[in-house]
Write an enzyme that holds these catalytic residues in place. Sequence first.
Site, PDB file in Angstrom:
ATOM      1  N   GLU A  20       3.828   1.983  -1.149  1.00 40.93           N
ATOM      2  CA  GLU A  20       4.875   2.283  -1.860  1.00 40.93           C
ATOM      3  C   GLU A  20       4.355   2.889  -3.189  1.00 40.93           C
ATOM      4  OE1 GLU A  20       6.281  -1.899  -2.387  1.00 40.93           O
ATOM      5  OE2 GLU A  20       6.796  -2.063  -0.350  1.00 40.93           O
ATOM      6  N   ALA A  45       0.858  -1.231   0.099  1.00 40.49           N
ATOM      7  CA  ALA A  45       0.043   0.117  -0.096  1.00 40.49           C
ATOM      8  C   ALA A  45       0.909   1.217   0.170  1.00 40.49           C
ATOM      9  CB  ALA A  45      -0.812  -0.108   1.284  1.00 40.49           C
ATOM     10  N   TYR A 101      16.676 -10.660   0.630  1.00 35.24           N
ATOM     11  CA  TYR A 101      16.332 -11.419   1.993  1.00 35.24           C
ATOM     12  C   TYR A 101      15.227 -12.362   1.478  1.00 35.24           C
ATOM     13  CZ  TYR A 101      12.889  -7.735   2.072  1.00 35.24           C
ATOM     14  OH  TYR A 101      11.927  -6.951   1.649  1.00 35.24           O
ATOM     15  N   ASN A 105       2.600  -9.978  -0.629  1.00 34.12           N
ATOM     16  CA  ASN A 105       3.711 -10.379  -1.251  1.00 34.12           C
ATOM     17  C   ASN A 105       4.237 -11.647  -0.382  1.00 34.12           C
ATOM     18  OD1 ASN A 105       5.269 -10.507  -3.481  1.00 34.12           O
ATOM     19  ND2 ASN A 105       6.931  -9.180  -2.663  1.00 34.12           N
ATOM     20  N   ARG A 106       3.410 -12.347   0.466  1.00 40.47           N
ATOM     21  CA  ARG A 106       3.842 -13.276   1.092  1.00 40.47           C
ATOM     22  C   ARG A 106       2.724 -14.483   0.849  1.00 40.47           C
ATOM     23  NH1 ARG A 106       7.451 -10.582   0.747  1.00 40.47           N
ATOM     24  NH2 ARG A 106       8.867  -9.956   2.637  1.00 40.47           N
ATOM     25  N   GLU A 135      12.568  -2.902  -7.380  1.00 38.61           N
ATOM     26  CA  GLU A 135      12.237  -1.986  -6.176  1.00 38.61           C
ATOM     27  C   GLU A 135      12.575  -0.581  -6.861  1.00 38.61           C
ATOM     28  OE1 GLU A 135      11.017  -2.320  -3.190  1.00 38.61           O
ATOM     29  OE2 GLU A 135      11.505  -4.708  -2.866  1.00 38.61           O
TER      30      GLU A 135
HETATM   31  O1  0X9 Z   1       9.736  -7.725   0.907  1.00 40.30           O
HETATM   32  C1  0X9 Z   1       9.044  -7.580  -0.150  1.00 40.30           C
HETATM   33  O2  0X9 Z   1       8.022  -8.125  -0.215  1.00 40.30           O
HETATM   34  C2  0X9 Z   1       9.760  -6.766  -1.078  1.00 40.30           C
HETATM   35  N1  0X9 Z   1      10.330  -5.565  -0.664  1.00 40.30           N
HETATM   36  S1  0X9 Z   1       9.218  -4.543  -0.166  1.00 40.30           S
HETATM   37  O3  0X9 Z   1      10.303  -3.451   0.837  1.00 40.30           O
HETATM   38  N2  0X9 Z   1       9.063  -3.569  -1.392  1.00 40.30           N
HETATM   39  O4  0X9 Z   1       8.471  -5.101   0.604  1.00 40.30           O
HETATM   40  C3  0X9 Z   1      10.708  -7.529  -1.992  1.00 40.30           C
HETATM   41  C4  0X9 Z   1      10.538  -8.927  -2.547  1.00 40.30           C
HETATM   42  C5  0X9 Z   1      11.522  -9.290  -3.236  1.00 40.30           C
HETATM   43  N3  0X9 Z   1      11.661 -10.797  -2.936  1.00 40.30           N
HETATM   44  C6  0X9 Z   1      12.701 -11.185  -2.042  1.00 40.30           C
HETATM   45  N4  0X9 Z   1      13.366 -10.455  -1.528  1.00 40.30           N
HETATM   46  N5  0X9 Z   1      12.570 -12.485  -1.847  1.00 40.30           N
HETATM   47 ZN    ZN Z   2       7.091  -3.588  -1.697  1.00 37.85          ZN
END
Ligand code: 0X9
Ligand code: ZN
Length: 766
Positions: free
Chosen positions: A189, A187, A362, A256-257, A384
């Site tokens: 970003e 949200a 990460y 995103n998880r 990003e």
């Molecule tokens: O954490 C995330 O979902 C992404 N970064 S953010 O700061 N925009 O939330 C990065 C996801 C990329 N994938 C991995 N780092 N595995």
């Molecule tokens: Zn993000």
Amino acid sequence: MKNFGRWSIAVVVAMGVNAASAQLLADQVSLDEDRRIRYDDDDLVDAQILTQKQLAAINDIAVTIWSEHPGIGTVRIQINEGTRGQLDALGIRYRVVHENVQELIDAEWASIQAAANLRGGTWYDTYHQYNQIVSRLNDLAAAHPNLTVRESAGTSIEGRDIPVVRITGPGDASNRPVVFINGGQHAREWVGPATVMYIAERLMEDYGSNPRVTDLLNAAEVVIAPIVNPDGYVYSWTNQRLWRKNRRNGHGVDLNRNWGWEWGGLGSSGDTDSDIYRGSAPFSEPETTAIRDYVLADSARIVASIDYHSFSQLILWPWGYDEVDPPAAEFDRFETIGFGIRDEILDAGGLPYTPQPSYDLYPAAGNAVDWFYGATGSTAYTIELRDTGDFGFILPADQILPTAQENWAGFLYFAEETIKPISVVLADNAPMSIGATTPTTLDLSVLDGSSYYLIGSTRFLTSTNGGPFVESQLDTITHNTYHAVFPTTACGSTVEFYFTAMAGNGATVSLPAGGANDPFVAVSTESTSVFFDAMESGTNGWTAGVSGDDATTGQWERGNPQATNAQPADDASENGVNCWITGASAGGGIGTFDVDDGTTTLVSPLFDASAAAADGVDAILSYARWYSNDQGNSPNADSMPVEISNNDGASWVQLELVTENLNRWERKEFNIADFVTPTSQMRVRFLARDLGDGSIVEAGVDDFGVETRGCPCAPADTNCDGVLDFFDVQLFLSLFAAQDPAADFNQDGSFDFFDVLGYLDLFSQG
Ligand code: 0X9
Ligand code: ZN
């Protein structure tokens, strides 16, 4: 709108689009109204973390960790003024970057209000609310009806539309590859949806004027979902600027998880309060499910995707769930395109972005890009966007346009690169003649294009004399290079062949493109060498110089040439070093040992090409030659005739007049019968000559040979058409009646019953 008078209704009906906008307006935050969480007491500090214990401690003390990659070293955290003392107590040294986080948000808010009152400028001078984004998308799509289809992927938990626009050139798009991009999973970003909107706008507006856009959209379809977490986005405007998740039950789920690829693993949390809460199950959220189903409905076509986030200026590729890399060939491709995107961004005057595997940032199991790569085989990246942490999520609005512009350059390159189909490339021309008994071989490689190449999927298919296509021998050299071995066949057979390879998304390509419907065609022949000279040792009957030659330097000699700008450094073949050359030494300069003042002639030994007199057999002459005449004072004034004789040099016919200045060895082939009747008294001569004053002439000959090629006729196949039938018997009998020598079958000088018997005997044996 309380007054439903005639006038109001008329306006709503007449202006359909505005009716939708009116409904959207109700959803829009008034810029005066303020129910937003404040961060007055929070500071932004850079903490120097020396131990794992300190790292664990700041996780508890900080309001939010701003650093993308917290670890030993500098970690940027947002911390309440009142708890700053705890850092001192833990022995953590720190530097205050901003005294009051609320000031950053207030400055952003002020700039948004200022922009709202400003005339002129672009839509990208400020951030926009969800409904403004949707109506802008609707307006753009409506303005480009020939290029766009405005669809919906589904609805959010709170019932908001997840808008999609599909953009492609006119015509049937059903077979075009699809490139999918989205923004706004997170949200807060805000620059994500803005950048994705900018890309959508450029595609729509620049079609027809920017040839790269026109070509891209004529070949592919770009599918764009600028804002996939509408509820979270709205909440980040109305209530909590730094909100990240969707709005499930007030606590929210990190979309995103939540994707169903290695869901539940590293870098995700089962705690509903966590900012990386993965949800109760893979795809438990309507927002992720909507995009998944929308993409899967057309999954055969998707070849590439980008999920835009902020911040840190990174270009990330799979895998993200753990420290695992795709197979080497695919990793290389991700790396190549990743660095390509970085370079395009820089070339466009943008800031540096770092390409790297996602897990290097990460591990984050259940992320979208792992699903896109894993489930659809598409070439998938997370980008990003700006910045690297000075402002982080609260990126000042004057950086929206530069962020969008630099990423437009990156996107255009990315799309062009990823929609290219994979291709099969031959190391040589496809042969038109192949060995009947000695198998011909051919090397080939498979180049990546749309999606990656599915290693090992290459096939070599051949059909003999119109039979079915069958898989033929294809030896693997490396992961993408192969060695095809043609089948052996009866001499004169027609062999049709093609190659296929498969892309990661399942798309198959053929070479030639038509595959079985339009294959390469070769005819099998027997070939026998009747004469060959690699010119490595001895003169072997070659004659350099004939009477009448008048060149004063650079006469033909057999040797190892020394390189000049006009002369080769080596002979033509991989093995050996020697050839016939006009003055092998380089001498003091380019003009020292070249041909000067006249002609020098090289004459071949006598060779026998009479075997080609047999029906169905050709005598093929081949050699490698070097010729240079484009240096010096009067370049291109000379030429080298190559001539052939079938009467031991009594008369000559020209094979070719060499004028090409290729500066490389060139291999040539001639069917002798196209020039003279093949006999046992054959010679070839090369006339290197300097007629133009002051021009540099250098010539060479290597690997000279003659072979017979073809299919000798069966003895009873009188008309030599490859079939034994009534016409052969008829022809034999008429030759017999005419007492033609060819009908003296037993070669005894008389035409009698035994000739007919012998003929019929062989005929019946086939
Ligand atoms: O954490 C995330 O979902 C992404 N970064 S953010 O700061 N925009 O939330 C990065 C996801 C990329 N994938 C991995 N780092 N595995
Ligand atoms: Zn993000």
